[in-house]
Scaffold this active site. Structure first.
Site, PDB file in Angstrom:
ATOM      1  N   GLY A  71      27.933 -26.109  -0.663  1.00  0.00           N
ATOM      2  CA  GLY A  71      28.977 -25.422   0.088  1.00  0.00           C
ATOM      3  C   GLY A  71      30.210 -25.116  -0.756  1.00  0.00           C
ATOM      4  O   GLY A  71      30.786 -24.033  -0.660  1.00  0.00           O
ATOM      5  N   GLN A 179      29.194 -26.337   8.524  1.00  0.00           N
ATOM      6  CA  GLN A 179      28.992 -27.187   9.709  1.00  0.00           C
ATOM      7  C   GLN A 179      28.257 -26.447  10.832  1.00  0.00           C
ATOM      8  O   GLN A 179      27.873 -27.066  11.822  1.00  0.00           O
ATOM      9  CB  GLN A 179      30.343 -27.688  10.251  1.00  0.00           C
ATOM     10  CG  GLN A 179      31.083 -28.627   9.326  1.00  0.00           C
ATOM     11  CD  GLN A 179      30.415 -29.997   9.187  1.00  0.00           C
ATOM     12  OE1 GLN A 179      29.616 -30.414  10.025  1.00  0.00           O
ATOM     13  NE2 GLN A 179      30.729 -30.693   8.109  1.00  0.00           N
ATOM     14  N   HIS A 201      22.858 -30.540   2.399  1.00  0.00           N
ATOM     15  CA  HIS A 201      22.946 -31.971   2.752  1.00  0.00           C
ATOM     16  C   HIS A 201      23.626 -32.236   4.084  1.00  0.00           C
ATOM     17  O   HIS A 201      23.671 -33.370   4.543  1.00  0.00           O
ATOM     18  CB  HIS A 201      23.613 -32.778   1.624  1.00  0.00           C
ATOM     19  CG  HIS A 201      25.099 -32.643   1.517  1.00  0.00           C
ATOM     20  ND1 HIS A 201      25.961 -33.594   2.007  1.00  0.00           N
ATOM     21  CD2 HIS A 201      25.878 -31.688   0.972  1.00  0.00           C
ATOM     22  CE1 HIS A 201      27.209 -33.231   1.746  1.00  0.00           C
ATOM     23  NE2 HIS A 201      27.193 -32.074   1.126  1.00  0.00           N
ATOM     24  N   CYS A 325      37.510 -36.067   3.008  1.00  0.00           N
ATOM     25  CA  CYS A 325      38.247 -35.643   1.820  1.00  0.00           C
ATOM     26  C   CYS A 325      39.595 -36.339   1.726  1.00  0.00           C
ATOM     27  O   CYS A 325      40.172 -36.442   0.660  1.00  0.00           O
ATOM     28  CB  CYS A 325      38.473 -34.138   1.845  1.00  0.00           C
ATOM     29  SG  CYS A 325      36.967 -33.254   2.177  1.00  0.00           S
TER      30      CYS A 325
HETATM   31  C1  LIG Z   1      30.804 -30.387   3.431  1.00  0.00           C
HETATM   32  C2  LIG Z   1      31.540 -29.114   3.577  1.00  0.00           C
HETATM   33  C3  LIG Z   1      31.745 -28.262   2.477  1.00  0.00           C
HETATM   34  C4  LIG Z   1      31.301 -28.623   1.089  1.00  0.00           C
HETATM   35  O1  LIG Z   1      29.903 -28.553   0.937  1.00  0.00           O
HETATM   36  P1  LIG Z   1      29.216 -29.341  -0.281  1.00  0.00           P
HETATM   37  O2  LIG Z   1      27.787 -28.909  -0.225  1.00  0.00           O
HETATM   38  O3  LIG Z   1      29.398 -30.804  -0.002  1.00  0.00           O
HETATM   39  O4  LIG Z   1      29.889 -28.906  -1.526  1.00  0.00           O
HETATM   40  C5  LIG Z   1      32.411 -27.069   2.682  1.00  0.00           C
HETATM   41  N1  LIG Z   1      32.849 -26.722   3.901  1.00  0.00           N
HETATM   42  C6  LIG Z   1      32.673 -27.511   4.997  1.00  0.00           C
HETATM   43  C7  LIG Z   1      33.161 -27.044   6.318  1.00  0.00           C
HETATM   44  C8  LIG Z   1      32.016 -28.730   4.858  1.00  0.00           C
HETATM   45  O5  LIG Z   1      31.856 -29.501   5.934  1.00  0.00           O
END
Ligand SMILES: *Cc1c(COP(=O)(O)O)cnc(C)c1O
Length: 386
Positions: A71, A179, A201, A325
């Site tokens: 993400g 999400q 993930h 975070c």
């Molecule tokens: C977890 C998340 C990300 C980051 O994704 P990763 O695959 O962990 O880098 C970005 N945006 C949202 C809304 C997330 O929940």
């Protein structure tokens, strides 16, 4: 002690079927998809099949799916490359105050490079105002990026309407759907979305893999230089086992979507109701309707969220205080501040996110323990006059 995981928005376990699908691609079918020989050709075929499955989850065409490392990379790529490609048309970008840090920090980088960013306010439930959005659009606006579902308070934005506004004004529209994918029906053909970020993930696939949907005809430049993979748009040897796992996770998510949404939302509403009925001075953060099916977020008055988390962990319950975070930081979550919570009440917030392996019994256990722990902490608090 039985451990109960209520942090599915931070990450999810890999499902057994997903792991099983991945295993042969580490040891037997391990070829490089760029190779001419049969090992390579088999890898290339499985790459194509996987791309179809990921595309299918959001009703995209397979040639609109580009694999990334997750993400964060998808968000960075979308924002920074779209900004760069369009900078001669304008240097103004619109986003919201409650985005994930992958978006907010990318925007800060772009600001340091001379772009201007408008951060839209949200209401007490986390929704942006469509009027505010329309008013923020200028002649030099090149990009709107608004997240589909907020990771802390579960707010589902009206992406279809936002997409219409973007389209009517000739502005490119990106959404962080990390999400949302697998938790809500997404059809990019109905949405007027130009770019959409996904991560494996968060939907029972492996970590370190994700995708950026790029609508056909959208001009974008590569984020990394190197080989000719992903139609010369994302260099680097494809992580075939992870891609296969991500694709399997998407396939399962698509097949079980209605069942998944029903199961989660029943448990979510049950948890919200039981806690609201049995504990005083508690507020539900986020909306009642248009909410992530597995998201629960409470603000308990007179309580320190970190203490609550530790005491829950001591009885085997894994939760989160606002955003993963901000764990370890004393700054209250930017999302909770944006919906108007004061510092104190934001600090007393607790996120419990439900997933496919959560059971009714977990909910009862959590409610019982929350009642006890909240009372214990309040009894120690000088502010509480219970
Ligand atoms: C977890 C998340 C990300 C980051 O994704 P990763 O695959 O962990 O880098 C970005 N945006 C949202 C809304 C997330 O929940």
């Amino acid at each position: 002690m039985k451990r109960r995981y209520l942090d599915y928005s931070a990450t999810t376990p890999v499902k057994k079927e997903v792991l099983e699908a991945m295993i042969p691609y580490f040891t037997e079918t391990f070829g490089n998809a760029s190779s001419i020989h049969t090992f390579g050709q088999i890898a290339k075929e499985v790459l194509t099949e996987s791309r179809k499955k990921v595309a299918n989850l959001i009703n995209a065409n397979e040639n609109e799916i580009f694999f990334t490392s997750g993400g964060t990379e998808s968000d960075n790529w979308a924002l920074k490359s779209i900004a760069k490609v369009n900078k001669n048309r304008g240097k103004h970008i619109i986003t919201s105050k409650i985005e994930h840090h992958a978006i907010l920090h990318s925007c800060e980088t772009l600001e340091s490079e001379g772009f201007e960013v408008t951060y839209l306010d949200v209401d007490e439930y986390g929704f942006i105002s469509l009027e505010d959005l329309k008013n923020a659009i200028r002649k030099d606006t090149i990009l709107i990026s608004i997240m589909y579902i907020n990771n802390e308070i579960g707010t589902v934005q009206n992406i279809e309407e936002i997409g219409k506004i973007a389209k009517d004004n000739n502005v490119i529209f990106h959404t962080d759907a990390v999400q949302a994918a697998g938790n809500i029906k997404i059809d990019v053909k109905e949405l007027n979305v130009d770019l959409l970020s996904m991560s494996s993930h968060k939907i029972y696939g492996p970590k370190g893999i994700g995708a950026l949907y790029i609508k056909r005809g959208t001009r974008i430049i590569p984020f990394m230089d190197g080989g000719a993979q992903e139609k010369k748009k994302r260099a680097g040897t494809e992580n075939i086992p992870a891609i296969v796992g991500f694709a399997k996770a998407c396939e399962i998510a698509k097949e079980n979507l209605d069942e998944h949404i029903n199961k989660l939302s029943v448990l979510r509403d049950d948890l919200i109701e039981k806690v609201s009925n049995s504990i005083d001075d508690v507020k539900v953060n986020g909306p009642r309707d248009n909410r992530h099916p597995g998201n629960v977020n409470f603000a308990f008055k007179y309580i320190e969220g970190e203490a609550l988390l530790l005491m829950l962990d001591a009885v085997g319950v894994a939760a989160s205080s606002g955003s993963a975070c901000t764990a370890g930081s004393l700054e209250p979550s930017h999302v909770l501040m944006s919906i108007g919570l004061g510092h104190e009440i934001a600090h007393g917030s607790l996120r419990l996110t439900i997933g496919d392996f959560t059971e009714e019994e977990d909910i009862d256990f959590i409610v019982e323990n929350l009642i006890r722990i909240v009372q214990t902490l309040r009894d120690m608090s000088p502010l509480y006059q219970g």
